[in-house]
Every structure is written in structure tokens, then in C-alpha cells.
Design a protein around this motif. Structure first.
Motif, short mmCIF file in Angstrom:
data_model
loop_
_atom_site.label_atom_id
_atom_site.label_comp_id
_atom_site.label_asym_id
_atom_site.label_seq_id
_atom_site.Cartn_x
_atom_site.Cartn_y
_atom_site.Cartn_z
N ALA A 52 0.31 -35.43 0.77
CA ALA A 52 0.96 -36.70 1.11
C ALA A 52 0.99 -36.87 2.62
N LYS A 53 0.82 -38.10 3.06
CA LYS A 53 0.84 -38.40 4.48
C LYS A 53 2.25 -38.24 5.02
N ARG A 54 2.36 -37.58 6.18
CA ARG A 54 3.65 -37.36 6.79
C ARG A 54 3.83 -38.32 7.96
N TRP A 81 10.94 -42.21 1.74
CA TRP A 81 9.52 -41.98 2.00
C TRP A 81 9.26 -40.57 2.51
N GLU A 95 2.91 -45.35 -2.94
CA GLU A 95 2.09 -45.79 -1.81
C GLU A 95 1.02 -44.77 -1.47
N SER A 96 1.39 -43.48 -1.40
CA SER A 96 0.40 -42.46 -1.04
C SER A 96 -0.68 -42.34 -2.11
N ARG A 125 -3.01 -45.30 -1.52
CA ARG A 125 -3.78 -45.13 -0.29
C ARG A 125 -4.93 -44.14 -0.49
N THR A 126 -4.67 -43.07 -1.25
CA THR A 126 -5.69 -42.04 -1.45
C THR A 126 -6.56 -42.31 -2.67
N GLN A 142 7.21 -34.14 -0.99
CA GLN A 142 6.68 -35.02 0.04
C GLN A 142 5.58 -34.34 0.85
#
Length: 341
Positions: free
Chosen positions: A3-5, A31, A241-242, A245-246, A280
Motif C-alpha cells: 500500500a502507498k504510504r 488512510w 483507493e490503493s 490505483r494498483t 496499511q
């Protein structure tokens, strides 16, 4: 899948001999493993006489925002809200909690009806519509309570997605004072809104914005709806969302959500409150098991491998998923080795 941090969406400082300070400078919601519940709990520990809330946010989770609004309204400190860039959507509701609300001369406020999405049958749609109607009423009451204007004056402004300059917000009774302009370096993604002022449309977008830009989502609409619904039903709406996005597949999302439940169970058995952080960070079940094992070796915590009736009901076949138990025998062996080596 990792997951994007990004940076946390709030910062709370309790400083000696100074007013406490809460900064809300991003999209509001769970988030980064930082939930409204965590913020509310931290607010309870603030014993300062004055709390300054600084806002530059495009909004976010409606129910998180309402929880924060209520926590600020009932906090014993004098709450001074400062709108320093943008207070849009639910961020403008949080602003209404201030005993005094100050708005920078070059800042903006936006109010609108809450948004939502759902996939499913007609009855699912009806329930969502009813929920949105109730949320709209709760939000309108916050604006009405601050401004002194009746609800019938507020609701048309919300329905039209109304943007206020600082002067206009003051004229409508939504803020108490207009202050000197504030220079802010970061901008925010406002692509989900309909009536964004032209000067904001031209502003560069912050590279770390958490809002979902439609052009970044290439997942098909049916799959996107299915993914959002799966995340909502599993209790992890912040992960949608993640996944989008991926370009994660629906099957991969199902597996990751199953892993999230396993991670929560492992953390519960280990008496650890790190489940949200592990999830997360995108850690696998085995990575979490290893981290917990090493932590338990170090801190001597007793292990409880029992499962709740619900966990027992949901447990999968051993061949299809890793064991939910922590290997207590191996744990105690390693502890003994560490103690007597």
C-alpha cells in the motif's frame, strides 16, 4: 501488494504553557492507520485551556468528520478554528465546531451534499440514499447552528455545491473573523467537485494528494464497484483507493481482505494494537506473524491462541490458509534460549 504510504492527515500537539494545536492538512479518514477514533481518543487527553485547529483540507470521510466535529464541540477547551487554505466538504463541518472561527482572506470554504457510492441491488441503493439524507441533515444542522440561519436557507446552498470566499463566509455567518492571507505551498486534488473556482482548477496538484483522480483508475466500472463494495462490507473502506490505483483484480482484493482479517486475529492473540499499521503497510500474514513472534519474544507477553466463536466459524480449511495460531511452543523455547544462553 504494497500500500502507498503518505503523510498522516492530522497532527495533534499538546504543548506546555501554549495552546494545544490540531492540524488537519489532508484528506480526512482512516488512510494511514490514523482513524477518527484515534484522533478523538487523543483529544480526550488534551487538558489545555485553548485548542487551535488549523485546517487546509478538501474533506474526506463524512462519518469520521462528524465524529471529529462532535469531539471538538464537547471538548472543555476553548476551540479556535483557523481556515488557512481550504475547508471543503466535511472539513467545513469540522470548522463549525470552533467557538471562534477565523478564515484567512485568501482561503475558501465549500459546502455541499455528502456523496456516496454503492454496488448491489435496489434495496442497497435505497438504504444508501436514506443514509445520505440523514447525513445531509446532520451536516446542515452544523452550518445552521453556527450561522443562525434556518435549515431552509442552508440546504439549497449545499445542494448547489457553494464556494465561499472568506468575506462571503463571514457574511453568511459561517466564520467570525477574516484574517491576513496565508501562503501555502501545497495544493489539493479537487477533481471530484463540480463547481471549483477557475483559479483553483489551474493550480498544480500536490503529488501526495490522497484524493482519487478519475484518470488514474483504469479498473472497469463493474470491477471498481465490486472492489469498493467488498472493502465496505469487510470494514476496510480506506483500502479501496490503493486497490483501484494498483489495478488489483477482484480476486486479489478478496484474498487481501481475508489476509487483513487473519492479521487482526493474530494481533488480537498477541495482544498487539498494530493490526492497522501492518495492514496499511501491506504486510503479508507471514511477515506479521514473524514481527509479532519477535516482539513477543522480547516483551514476555502471554499468548492466547483461543478463537472467538465468530473467528471459529470463519476459519478456513488448513490447506487453504495459514494457521491463525501463533506457535507458542517455539516462542517459549526461544525465550528460554534468550534468557539462559
Amino acid at each position: 501488494m504494497s500500500a502507498k504510504r503518505n503523510k498522516p492527515w492530522f497532527t495533534l500537539k499538546n504543548m506546555a504553557d501554549k495552546p494545544a494545536e490540531l492540524l488537519i492538512y489532508d484528506v480526512i479518514g482512516d488512510w494511514q492507520g490514523l482513524s477518527a477514533k484515534e484522533l478523538v481518543n487523543e483529544l480526550k487527553a488534551i487538558d489545555a485551556d485553548e485548542l487551535v485547529v488549523r485546517i487546509n483540507s478538501p474533506g474526506g470521510s463524512v462519518f469520521d468528520g462528524i465524529a471529529i466535529y462532535n469531539a471538538l464541540r464537547y471538548h472543555p477547551a476553548d476551540v479556535h478554528v483557523r481556515i488557512e487554505g481550504l475547508a471543503a466538504s466535511i472539513a467545513s463541518v469540522i470548522a463549525m465546531a470552533g467557538d471562534i472561527i477565523t478564515m484567512a482572506d485568501n482561503s475558501l470554504m465549500m459546502i455541499h451534499n455528502p456523496l456516496g457510492w454503492v454496488g448491489g441491488e435496489a434495496e442497497d441503493m435505497r438504504r444508501t440514499a436514506d443514509m445520505l439524507d440523514k447525513a445531509t441533515e446532520a451536516i446542515a444542522l452544523a452550518y445552521s447552528g453556527k450561522s443562525g440561519r434556518p435549515l431552509e436557507d442552508i440546504t439549497p446552498l449545499m445542494a448547489d455545491e457553494t464556494w465561499f470566499t472568506a468575506k462571503e463566509a463571514h457574511e453568511h455567518g459561517l466564520v467570525d473573523f477574516v484574517d491576513q492571507p496565508v501562503q501555502l505551498a501545497a495544493s489539493l486534488d479537487l477533481s471530484i467537485f463540480q463547481n471549483v473556482p477557475d483559479e483553483l482548477k489551474a493550480a498544480p496538484q500536490a503529488s501526495q494528494s490522497l484524493s482519487l483522480n478519475r484518470s488514474q483508475v483504469t479498473t472497469s466500472a463493474p470491477d471498481a464497484l465490486a472492489i469498493v463494495q467488498l472493502c465496505n462490507q469487510a470494514g476496510y473502506p480506506e483500502l479501496a483507493e490503493s486497490f483501484l490505483r494498483t489495478q488489483a483484480s477482484v480476486e486479489n482484493v478478496r484474498q487481501r481482505l481475508t489476509d487483513c482479517e487473519t492479521i487482526k486475529t493474530l494481533c488480537a492473540a498477541a495482544h498487539s494494537d498494530q493490526a492497522a499499521t501492518f495492514i496499511q503497510a501491506g504486510k503479508s500474514v507471514e511477515q506479521v506473524r514473524t514481527d509479532l513472534f519477535e516482539t513477543l519474544v522480547a516483551n514476555q507477553t502471554t499468548i492466547d491462541n483461543s478463537l472467538t466463536p465468530q473467528q471459529q466459524h470463519n476459519e478456513q480449511e488448513p490447506n487453504n490458509s495459514p494457521s491463525l495460531n501463533i506457535d507458542s511452543e517455539a516462542l517459549y523455547q526461544k525465550r528460554n534460549k534468550n534468557c539462559y544462553a
